[in-house]
Design an enzyme around this catalytic site. Structure first.
Site, PDB file in Angstrom:
ATOM      1  CE  LYS A 150       7.572 -10.587 -10.186  1.00 46.79           C
ATOM      2  NZ  LYS A 150       8.735 -11.368  -9.653  1.00 46.79           N
ATOM      3  CG  ASN A 195       0.265   1.644   3.801  1.00 48.29           C
ATOM      4  OD1 ASN A 195      -0.793   1.768   3.206  1.00 48.29           O
ATOM      5  ND2 ASN A 195       1.390   2.187   3.410  1.00 48.29           N
ATOM      6  N   GLY A 196      -0.936  -2.001   6.224  1.00 52.79           N
ATOM      7  CA  GLY A 196      -0.564  -2.995   7.230  1.00 52.79           C
ATOM      8  C   GLY A 196      -1.693  -3.979   7.489  1.00 52.79           C
ATOM      9  CG  HIS A 228      23.990 -41.062 -12.461  1.00 51.31           C
ATOM     10  ND1 HIS A 228      24.050 -42.439 -12.575  1.00 51.31           N
ATOM     11  CD2 HIS A 228      23.875 -40.793 -11.129  1.00 51.31           C
ATOM     12  CE1 HIS A 228      23.945 -42.984 -11.372  1.00 51.31           C
ATOM     13  NE2 HIS A 228      23.833 -42.011 -10.473  1.00 51.31           N
ATOM     14  CD  GLU A 232      14.826 -15.311 -13.236  1.00 50.17           C
ATOM     15  OE1 GLU A 232      13.838 -14.993 -13.923  1.00 50.17           O
ATOM     16  OE2 GLU A 232      14.709 -15.758 -12.090  1.00 50.17           O
ATOM     17  CE  LYS A 291      15.464 -15.523  -9.020  1.00 50.47           C
ATOM     18  NZ  LYS A 291      14.595 -16.615  -9.191  1.00 50.47           N
ATOM     19  CB  CYS A 302      -0.880   0.050   1.255  1.00 52.76           C
ATOM     20  SG  CYS A 302      -1.887  -1.379   1.494  1.00 52.76           S
ATOM     21  CD1 TRP A 321      -0.172  -6.148  -0.883  1.00 50.94           C
ATOM     22  CD2 TRP A 321       0.023  -5.864  -3.077  1.00 50.94           C
ATOM     23  NE1 TRP A 321       0.326  -7.305  -1.402  1.00 50.94           N
ATOM     24  CE2 TRP A 321       0.465  -7.168  -2.750  1.00 50.94           C
ATOM     25  CE3 TRP A 321       0.060  -5.492  -4.407  1.00 50.94           C
ATOM     26  CZ2 TRP A 321       0.945  -8.068  -3.701  1.00 50.94           C
ATOM     27  CZ3 TRP A 321       0.544  -6.383  -5.358  1.00 50.94           C
ATOM     28  CH2 TRP A 321       0.960  -7.645  -4.992  1.00 50.94           C
ATOM     29  CD  GLU A 375      14.597 -19.682  -7.434  1.00 48.67           C
ATOM     30  OE1 GLU A 375      14.010 -20.371  -8.288  1.00 48.67           O
ATOM     31  OE2 GLU A 375      14.486 -18.459  -7.398  1.00 48.67           O
ATOM     32  NE  ARG A 429       4.528   2.036  -0.894  1.00 53.02           N
ATOM     33  CZ  ARG A 429       5.398   1.986   0.112  1.00 53.02           C
ATOM     34  NH1 ARG A 429       6.585   2.535  -0.033  1.00 53.02           N
ATOM     35  NH2 ARG A 429       5.125   1.377   1.240  1.00 53.02           N
TER      36      ARG A 429
HETATM   37  C1  AGP Z   1      11.498 -16.575 -11.522  1.00 58.85           C
HETATM   38  O1  AGP Z   1      12.475 -15.668 -11.041  1.00 58.85           O
HETATM   39  C2  AGP Z   1      10.723 -16.018 -12.688  1.00 58.85           C
HETATM   40  N1  AGP Z   1      10.256 -14.713 -12.423  1.00 58.85           N
HETATM   41  C3  AGP Z   1       9.674 -16.999 -13.196  1.00 58.85           C
HETATM   42  O2  AGP Z   1      10.239 -18.287 -13.282  1.00 58.85           O
HETATM   43  C4  AGP Z   1       8.406 -17.117 -12.302  1.00 58.85           C
HETATM   44  O3  AGP Z   1       8.735 -17.751 -11.107  1.00 58.85           O
HETATM   45  C5  AGP Z   1       7.377 -17.958 -13.065  1.00 58.85           C
HETATM   46  O4  AGP Z   1       7.050 -17.279 -14.258  1.00 58.85           O
HETATM   47  C6  AGP Z   1       6.114 -18.224 -12.253  1.00 58.85           C
HETATM   48  O5  AGP Z   1       5.507 -17.012 -11.939  1.00 58.85           O
HETATM   49  P1  AGP Z   1       4.329 -17.026 -10.839  1.00 58.85           P
HETATM   50  O6  AGP Z   1       4.963 -17.413  -9.535  1.00 58.85           O
HETATM   51  O7  AGP Z   1       3.825 -15.619 -10.837  1.00 58.85           O
HETATM   52  O8  AGP Z   1       3.304 -18.013 -11.265  1.00 58.85           O
END
Ligand code: AGP
Length: 617
Positions: free
Chosen positions: A612, A101-102, A513, A497, A494, A2, A75, A490, A27
């Site tokens: 995103k 907010n909160g 393997h 990407e 990171k 928020c 939010w 993961e 935000r």
């Molecule tokens: C991860 O850093 C990416 N932004 C991407 O893999 C993301 O996790 C994936 O697109 C899933 O998004 P979501 O969690 O909004 O479903």
């Protein structure tokens, strides 16, 4: 999260508020509203949607203006995004108005008490409960607004940044802060004051600023020095009036160079916000309505199918270890894109858990629609309240990570694991697979995790140095075992990407393997070798790599001496129980990728080719 903005002074408040809300749009929010006092009446306009929608609405609803006003971008945490739940909120009498907010954790018990005293409510928000509590205290105690706010806040549990205004006393307003920031801009000779969640809405008007500390409140009155008090005992505080040096862009990123780095550092608070109000350690309770109301379904489940994509899929893999180890419930983890098309066998007592930060990932959404058609019960774990996946699921729980602006998920991952850990513990206790003693130890350890993450963030410079050694690598391997195998995946994601360096995550034992053929002096390998779960086996994997001249960056538990003698670089993480190691081991990997990407001058917050939220197939 928020955004709050407000003004009292000699200028027209309307444009200041609207521009302030626009400054706070970064935000992340789902609705917006404002209130203006025109000298006689309070004029309110609020709407689900964007500030631009609010501007259109104001043109129709507000024809006057004034020198006092407050605005809010919401939010959603309690109550879905809609016009009624948007802020500001009036008290019953409509003399008082609040923006907040909160999260007020004990709003339900307070609401019952107020209803018993004849109050009625228009919205589903905790905020409307708070403003009516303030009104009830102001009436029954016959005190001024500032005192009523102070007394009310001593009755609430939770986090807040609030602005409260009383139209019967229109030359002042009250602000208070606990766990959610408030900045007060001070105009020349106290002729005007600005309020905001950060200084971005008022930086061009004044650089004199007071940031309230947690547990502080202030009564702000024109032509008077700002008075800051402690909420707890009403004692006066001598505020630090700062001279702001930050520019607008730096303020939006909280002083960090990128949203991703800001969000990495927000993880301690995001984890707290995710278990706040849910994990009651002293009472030995985990409260989660989405699970509580469907407990029988969870207990009857023969299998849990987790569906997700990307980082959320990695969180799902951690959850597989959590649910099978703690609750002894069989789990399988599916990519949304595969699950939706492979005509899976879904039994009527299967439970499908969809994990999604955005709640809009097309493949995950399509997968749960298909699962529902086949009779499964679907539970959503999302970060965005009211998102498509959250609405499509039969039930769910939200991570309270706040908006994640950086494309690379960081706090989404750790808050998803936090929430899924609580669910696994809740089910394990309910089905008898976790003893009360162990259950309590888990809760006590979870409560310590935010501080451990906080302390871990101090290794930033060491990680930055190691990143400088490997920023020109062409490939990297990430290895982990058990709970840390998904963290290896993961960590590799990171790096891929945001730095565009190819990286692969593997279970450490899989090296022999095939991948071990890749090892030579040009191959850096990140190995997660914390002291829980098959530690000795990981150490022998490290030795195998060393024998082939691979460069080893090891993530170890504080005090480890064995790996220190073998690896080229060692990053220490605090000790914790095995199930919670992912919450810690992922942090250095986030920082490692971040620093390499910055050194390679990548667009860290918006990496090439990525969105995103992948709302298309
Ligand atoms: C991860 O850093 C990416 N932004 C991407 O893999 C993301 O996790 C994936 O697109 C899933 O998004 P979501 O969690 O909004 O479903």
């Amino acid at each position: 999260m928020c955004g709050i903005t407000g003004y009292i002074g000699y200028r027209d408040a309307h444009p200041i508020i609207i521009n302030g809300l626009k400054r706070l749009e970064y935000r992340g929010y789902d609705s917006a509203g404002l209130i203006l006092y025109d000298g006689k009446e309070l004029k309110m306009s609020k709407t689900k949607g964007k500030v631009s929608d609010l501007e259109k609405r104001i043109k129709k609803e507000i024809t006057t203006t004034g020198n006092i006003g407050f605005g809010h971008t919401r939010w959603a945490t309690h109550g879905v995004p809609n016009d009624v739940n948007s802020h500001p909120h009036f008290s019953e009498s409509e003399n008082l108005v609040i923006i907040h907010n909160g999260i007020i954790e004990n709003y339900d018990t307070i609401k019952i008490e107020l209803i018993n005293r004849g109050y009625t409510f228009k919205s589903d928000t905790d905020t409307e409960v708070l403003i009516n509590l303030i009104e009830e205290i102001k009436k029954t105690e016959n005190v001024k607004l500032g005192k009523a706010v102070q007394l009310a806040l001593n009755q609430v549990i939770g986090a807040y940044a609030i602005v409260v205004f009383d139209k019967t006393k229109p030359d002042e307003f009250v602000v208070a802060r606990l766990g959610s920031p408030i900045a007060i801009g001070i105009g020349e000779d106290n002729k005007e004051f600005f309020i905001a969640s950060d200084a971005s809405p008022f930086i061009e008007y004044t650089k004199n600023c007071v940031y309230l500390e947690d547990g502080e409140m202030a009564v702000i009155k024109i032509d008077r020095e700002i008075k800051v008090r402690k909420i707890q005992d009403d004692s006066l505080v001598d505020p630090d009036i700062l001279q702001l040096k930050l520019n607008l862009e730096q303020i939006e990123k909280g002083g960090y160079d990128h949203f991703m780095l800001k969000e990495i550092h927000e993880q301690p608070k995001a984890i707290i916000d995710t278990f706040r109000g849910r994990m009651l350690v002293n009472e030995g309770l985990i409260r989660m309505a989405g699970v509580d109301d469907n407990m029988q379904k969870f207990l009857n489940a023969k299998r849990i199918i987790i569906v997700a994509c990307g980082t959320s899929w990695h969180a799902g893999l951690v959850a597989e270890y959590l649910f099978e180890d703690i609750a002894r419930i069989p789990v399988e983890v599916e990519y949304g894109s595969e699950f939706r098309y492979r005509n899976p066998i879904i039994n009527k007592d299967d439970i499908v858990i969809a994990i999604s930060q955005s709640g809009e990932t097309a493949d995950t959404l399509a997968a749960i629609k298909m699962a529902k058609e086949k009779g499964a019960f679907v539970f959503g774990v999302c970060n965005v309240v009211g998102s498509s996946i959250a609405r499509e699921a039969h039930a769910g729980a939200y991570t309270h990570a706040g908006p994640e602006i950086g494309v690379a998920s960081t706090k989404a991952f750790t808050t998803q694991i936090t929430l899924l850990s609580l669910i696994a513990l809740k089910l394990g206790l309910a089905n008898g697979n976790v003893s009360k003693t162990d259950y309590h130890s888990y809760l006590q350890e979870m409560e310590l995790i935010p501080k451990k993450v906080e302390s871990l963030l101090e290794i930033n410079d060491k990680v930055k140095y190691i990143a400088s050694e490997y920023k020109d690598a062409k490939n990297m391997l990430y290895l982990g075992r058990g709970f840390n195998f998904p963290v290896a995946l993961e960590g590799a994601l990171k790096l891929k990407e945001i730095s565009y360096i190819h990286a692969e995550g593997y279970p450490a034992a899989e090296m022999k393997h095939g991948p071990i053929a890749l090892i030579d002096e040009n191959m850096p390998i990140v190995v997660i070798a914390t002291n829980k779960g098959h530690y000795e086996k990981v150490v022998s994997n490290i030795q195998e790599i060393k024998a082939r001249k691979g460069k080893i960056i090891a993530i170890v538990t504080e005090g480890d001496t064995t790996v220190k003698g073998i690896a080229d670089h060692v990053i220490e993480v605090p000790e914790t129980i095995e199930a919670f190691t992912p919450l810690l081991t992922t942090i250095p990997l986030q920082l490692f990728s971040y620093h390499i990407a910055v050194m390679l001058e990548r667009n860290v917050d918006q990496p090439r080719n990525l969105a995103k939220s992948v709302t298309v197939e």
